[in-house]
Design an enzyme around this catalytic site. Structure first.
Site, mmCIF file in Angstrom:
data_model
loop_
_atom_site.group_PDB
_atom_site.id
_atom_site.type_symbol
_atom_site.label_atom_id
_atom_site.label_comp_id
_atom_site.label_asym_id
_atom_site.label_seq_id
_atom_site.Cartn_x
_atom_site.Cartn_y
_atom_site.Cartn_z
ATOM 1 N N GLU A 1 0.866 -1.183 0.000
ATOM 2 C CA GLU A 1 0.000 0.000 0.000
ATOM 3 C C GLU A 1 0.896 1.224 0.000
ATOM 4 O O GLU A 1 1.967 1.222 0.625
ATOM 5 C CB GLU A 1 -0.893 0.010 1.242
ATOM 6 C CG GLU A 1 -1.721 1.295 1.327
ATOM 7 C CD GLU A 1 -2.744 1.310 2.463
ATOM 8 O OE1 GLU A 1 -2.547 0.590 3.451
ATOM 9 O OE2 GLU A 1 -3.724 2.057 2.340
ATOM 10 N N CYS B 1 -6.464 1.473 2.959
ATOM 11 C CA CYS B 1 -7.342 2.647 2.963
ATOM 12 C C CYS B 1 -7.187 3.466 1.691
ATOM 13 O O CYS B 1 -8.107 4.188 1.290
ATOM 14 C CB CYS B 1 -7.043 3.505 4.182
ATOM 15 S SG CYS B 1 -7.244 2.619 5.723
ATOM 16 N N ASN C 1 -11.736 -2.915 0.446
ATOM 17 C CA ASN C 1 -10.768 -3.164 1.515
ATOM 18 C C ASN C 1 -11.418 -2.912 2.862
ATOM 19 O O ASN C 1 -11.936 -1.814 3.090
ATOM 20 C CB ASN C 1 -9.570 -2.216 1.389
ATOM 21 C CG ASN C 1 -8.736 -2.197 2.662
ATOM 22 O OD1 ASN C 1 -8.103 -3.195 3.002
ATOM 23 N ND2 ASN C 1 -8.742 -1.081 3.379
ATOM 24 N N GLU C 2 -11.411 -3.888 3.697
ATOM 25 C CA GLU C 2 -11.780 -3.702 5.110
ATOM 26 C C GLU C 2 -13.136 -3.027 5.305
ATOM 27 O O GLU C 2 -13.287 -2.225 6.219
ATOM 28 C CB GLU C 2 -10.679 -2.880 5.788
ATOM 29 C CG GLU C 2 -10.259 -3.418 7.106
ATOM 30 C CD GLU C 2 -9.122 -2.636 7.746
ATOM 31 O OE1 GLU C 2 -9.303 -1.448 8.039
ATOM 32 O OE2 GLU C 2 -8.057 -3.238 7.962
HETATM 33 O O1 AHR Z 1 -2.083 -1.299 6.795
HETATM 34 C C1 AHR Z 1 -2.514 -0.055 7.219
HETATM 35 C C2 AHR Z 1 -4.029 0.091 7.161
HETATM 36 O O2 AHR Z 1 -4.638 -0.765 8.057
HETATM 37 C C3 AHR Z 1 -4.660 -0.267 5.853
HETATM 38 O O3 AHR Z 1 -4.687 0.793 4.997
HETATM 39 C C4 AHR Z 1 -6.060 -0.639 6.228
HETATM 40 O O4 AHR Z 1 -6.575 -1.613 5.374
HETATM 41 C C5 AHR Z 1 -5.950 -1.040 7.649
HETATM 42 O O5 AHR Z 1 -6.828 -0.344 8.437
#
Ligand code: AHR
Length: 834
Positions: A64, A261, A388-389
């Protein structure tokens, strides 16, 4: 600590009976209340029995753009803000006016380079003096040059009609000495690209790029770029060779990209759109980075490392691409909005187009784009992650639409669903209830950033997962050790122990990746991270070496067997405290009594707040009580010694007003990491223990205002008990940690047996290894040991070798042999079979 910590107890799922036979399980021989010295343990490996096929994807990576992971990091561009598109358009640039030179610079936007690159630098030269007038860029904290190395400079430029324009390009050292230079004539009235290769005369870490206009008049420049020729695999627009090599060395089975994120973005305009990231770099529409912070307020995404570079890098390192697409939602943790369901069509189409870009024939629209970029052969994409998440119904409403559309067009693509940000909270439970009641997912992506202890305690997490359900992707995980969250050996060993649990569940866990991957020193928004770096150096952390030791020694088959090892119950220790969440309350008669009867603390609020430390809120001592009189969230006051253990905390609590009830802190290491009993949480509907390594267990409950409650928490070596008005409401076991965690497998290619063994404690463990049914063995095994006498040991950029694996020969392997595992160690044994 956020309200995301709500949870309910993990319901056990049906266990596959065959799995039980096959599992290389951890068995408790006995538990000891205190530290075990020089433990004896036994590892039995059933070499002659069928095992579990090991997924080639199990060990992989998640990249990321956080902590300057891309621009200024893996992406090898040396110029910062090369296209003047940062929010502060002259960020990283300054005027260069040598003696006698006069002029001014401005960022302009009329007739820009293209519709995605709207700004450029205009240099007005009144008098070029002897050497010219222009700008300087010091890269990302200085430019690193190596003597004799080649650097590809490029720039777009044009002149004002009628002006004579020329540019001098200089690489200069920190002391102003010229290390390389070139010049460009022939600048025309319209944009034109100029390129030259510069060869540095010296090695420096603090070079600057100087762009000088040497004729009076007006000259425009844009996309001012400098790349080392030596990128990874010498690719143009490529990746920093040493960082990319560090990833390649991990032999990743997959590479998840681009977030995190970053995929979600804070708002619609900040969402990651893969189509902005391909094609000519000058035409990529850059965005600001959701991880911008005070330390790095101009953190941007140039998308120079975009989706084509990503697929190509995956191919270069033999990793399966695992792209994450935006599912029509912004970051929920940042309260970003979702796209209305009836408007998510374009987002779904983007996902379909991405698959076509990766795999489509060259006569398809996006396959043709790929071919035009130089890769006619498909990238053979097999996975796609939808979001994501993300969490709750708002996510699954969108996920279902994506799932239907992707499966309809690409039935063989494996779809990865989210399960929220935590391993066992209500959001995670919600997701799993979905998967159990009809929501289709090939793979579920679970994330957890947890204390080391949690990883030990949950090593068997996947033993009970339903083998008929989706496979698991541990898409983001890391041990966060205490408040400091350092990249130390303690954290790394917990990750290693946990990974033995992943191996033994190789039929369920398909992929796992540590997170985050990179952090640039001085630009980190998050820690710990797997790899730290500055412009010229790399620090591989103990966690990196753990990943390496597992990935480089991955077997093809996990062998069944058993580990018998003493277990140790580590005392829970910590301060006490009280707090509130959107609630006003008061606390009195606070008493901490040790198990031998000693009174460690008895409140006396006639002396004010003596001994208390507060975080947030409006605290005062009033009428013999500690009063919190504000409505804020997550308000705390703590007291005592972090080493306090085996105590009973008693107090009286009264709610004065507000939404919820009481927070009663215990076993709290520091004020930033509260462990508490939450009474009347979740809008005054539930009670639960929360924080530390506690597994939350919500029970219905509420707190009335204007009455005193009696609260008692008993903290013992093996248990926590929490009483409200003398009624036991919660009881949590302090789960023991084994003196040995292990897993075994066979590398079919070499015929070697591979043993991974983790000793989490300060004393060595003597392991008797029994290889049941093994044939003829080679005499010497290869032993790789990652250890240090201090569990706090970590590497740094200055001292990168404090915790590094050592390889040695191990003589004397036999169907039964003994192996001594160093204190605080991960040991890998590769045993040859003749
Ligand atoms: O890895 C850091 C962050 O942690 C990522 O962006 C997110 O997916 C998680 O909250």
């Amino acid at each position: 600590m956020t309200r995301l910590m709500r949870t309910v107890v993990v319901k056990s799922r049906r266990v596959n009976p065959i799995l039980l036979l096959v599992l290389f399980s951890l068995a408790v021989v006995f538990t000891a209340p205190f530290s075990v010295r020089a433990a004896q343990a036994k590892i039995t490996v059933d070499v002659n029995k069928p095992g579990l096929a090991f997924p080639p994807t199990l060990h992989g990576l998640f990249f990321e753009d956080i902590n300057y992971g891309a621009d200024g990091g893996l992406y090898a561009e040396l110029v910062q803000n090369r296209s003047f598109e940062d929010r502060e358009p002259l960020y990283a640039w300054r005027e260069a006016a040598n003696a006698g030179a006069k002029g001014r610079i401005a960022v302009e936007s009329e007739s820009p380079l293209n519709a995605n690159n709207l700004h450029f630098l205009r240099i007005y030269v009144a008098d070029p003096g002897n050497t010219g007038y222009g700008v300087v860029n010091a890269g990302f904290d200085g430019i690193v040059l190596h003597a004799g190395d080649h650097y590809l400079f490029s720039v777009y430029s044009r002149r004002r009609a009628g002006d004579a324009a020329a540019l001098d390009i200089v690489l200069e050292g920190g002391d102003g000495r010229i290390l390389a230079s070139t010049n460009f004539m022939g600048i025309a009235d319209s944009w034109r690209n100029f390129e030259a290769t510069l060869v540095s005369s010296e090695s420096v870490t603090n070079a600057r790029l100087v762009v000088l206009a040497t004729q009076p008049g007006v000259v425009d420049v844009d996309m001012v770029s400098l790349f080392p020729e030596k990128t990874f695999k010498s690719r143009r627009n490529g990746l920093r060779a040493d960082l990319a090599q560090a990833l390649a060395d991990l032999k990743p089975g997959f590479l998840r990209f681009p977030g995190g994120c970053v995929v979600e973005g804070k708002d619609f305009s900040n969402m990651y759109r893969w189509k902005d990231t391909i094609g000519d770099v000058s035409e990529r529409k850059q965005n600001w980075n959701v991880w911008q912070d005070n330390q790095s307020p101009e953190y941007n995404q140039t998308y120079g490392l975009g989706f084509f570079e990503y697929f190509q890098f995956c191919e270069d390192i033999g990793a399966e691409p695992v792209p994450v697409v935006n599912c029509g939602m912004c970051c929920q943790a940042r309260h970003g909005p979702p796209v209305p369901l009836n408007q998510i069509g374009p987002y779904v189409q983007d996902a379909l187009d991405l698959i076509e870009f990766a795999n489509g024939p060259t006569n398809s629209v996006w396959g043709a784009r790929r071919a035009a970029l130089g890769h006619a052969t498909p990238f053979n994409l097999k996975f796609i992650a939808v979001g994501n998440e993300q969490w709750q119904q708002v996510y699954f409403d969108r996920y279902d639409v994506f799932h239907r559309a992707i499966k309809a067009k690409y039935p063989h693509i494996k779809i990865i669903s989210d399960a929220g940000p935590l391993p066992n909270d209500a959001l995670w439970q919600f997701a799993w209830n979905k998967f159990r009641s009809g929501t289709q997912a090939d793979v579920v992506d679970e994330h957890y950033y947890v204390p080391p202890r949690w990883l030990y305690e949950n090593v068997n997490r996947y033993d009970s997962y339903d083998r008929n359900g989706p496979k698991i992707f541990v898409g983001e995980f890391a041990a966060h050790d205490g408040a400091a969250r350092r990249n130390n050996l303690r954290a790394a060993l917990a990750e290693a122990a946990y990974m033995t649990g992943l191996w033994k569940n190789a039929d369920e866990v398909l992929m796992a990746s540590y997170a985050p991957l990179f952090a640039k020193a001085g630009h980190d928004q998050w820690h710990p991270n797997l790899i730290w770096f500055d412009n010229s150096r790399i620090e591989l952390t103990p966690s990196y070496y753990v990943q390496a030791q597992f990935a480089q020694n991955r077997p093809d088959m996990v062998l069944p067997g058993q580990v018998e090892a003493p277990k140790v119950v580590e005392s829970h220790a910590g301060m006490i405290g009280v707090g509130t969440w959107n609630t006003r309350a008061e606390y009195k008669d606070i008493r901490v009594t040790a198990s031998d009867g000693r009174v460690l603390y008895a409140s006396d609020f006639t002396k004010g707040l003596e001994g208390w430390t507060t975080a947030g809120g409006d605290w005062s001592a009033a009428d013999g009580a500690l009063r919190q009189n504000s409505g804020g969230e997550n308000v705390r006051a703590v007291l005592g010694n972090p080493a306090w253990t085996n105590y009973t905390l008693t107090l009286k609590a009264r709610k004065l007003g507000g939404d919820e009830g009481f927070l009663v802190l215990f076993q709290t290491p520091d004020i930033d990491h509260p462990v508490w009993w939450n009474l009347g949480g979740w809008g005054n509907t539930e009670h639960s223990l929360q924080g530390g390594s506690l597994v939350e267990n919500h029970v219905p409950g509420s707190i009335e205002a204007n009455r005193w409650y009696d609260i008692r928490i008993e903290l013992r070596d093996d248990k926590v008990k929490a009483f409200l008005d003398d009624r036991l409401i919660h009881e949590a076991d302090n789960r023991p940690i084994a003196t040995l965690y292990a897993a075994a497998g066979r590398d079919q290619r070499t015929g070697e047996l591979v043993l991974q063994m983790v000793n989490p404690f300060a004393e060595s463990t003597t392991a008797s290894v029994i290889l049941n049914g093994v044939g003829k063995l080679g005499y010497k095994a290869r032993m790789i040991t990652l250890t240090n006498p201090k569990p706090d040991a970590e590497n740094s950029l200055d001292k990168p070798d404090t915790v590094v694996p050592q390889t040695s020969d191990f003589s004397g392997v036999a169907p039964e042999f003994t192996c001594i595992l160093a204190p605080y160690s991960l040991t890998t044994l590769r045993i040859p079979q003749d």
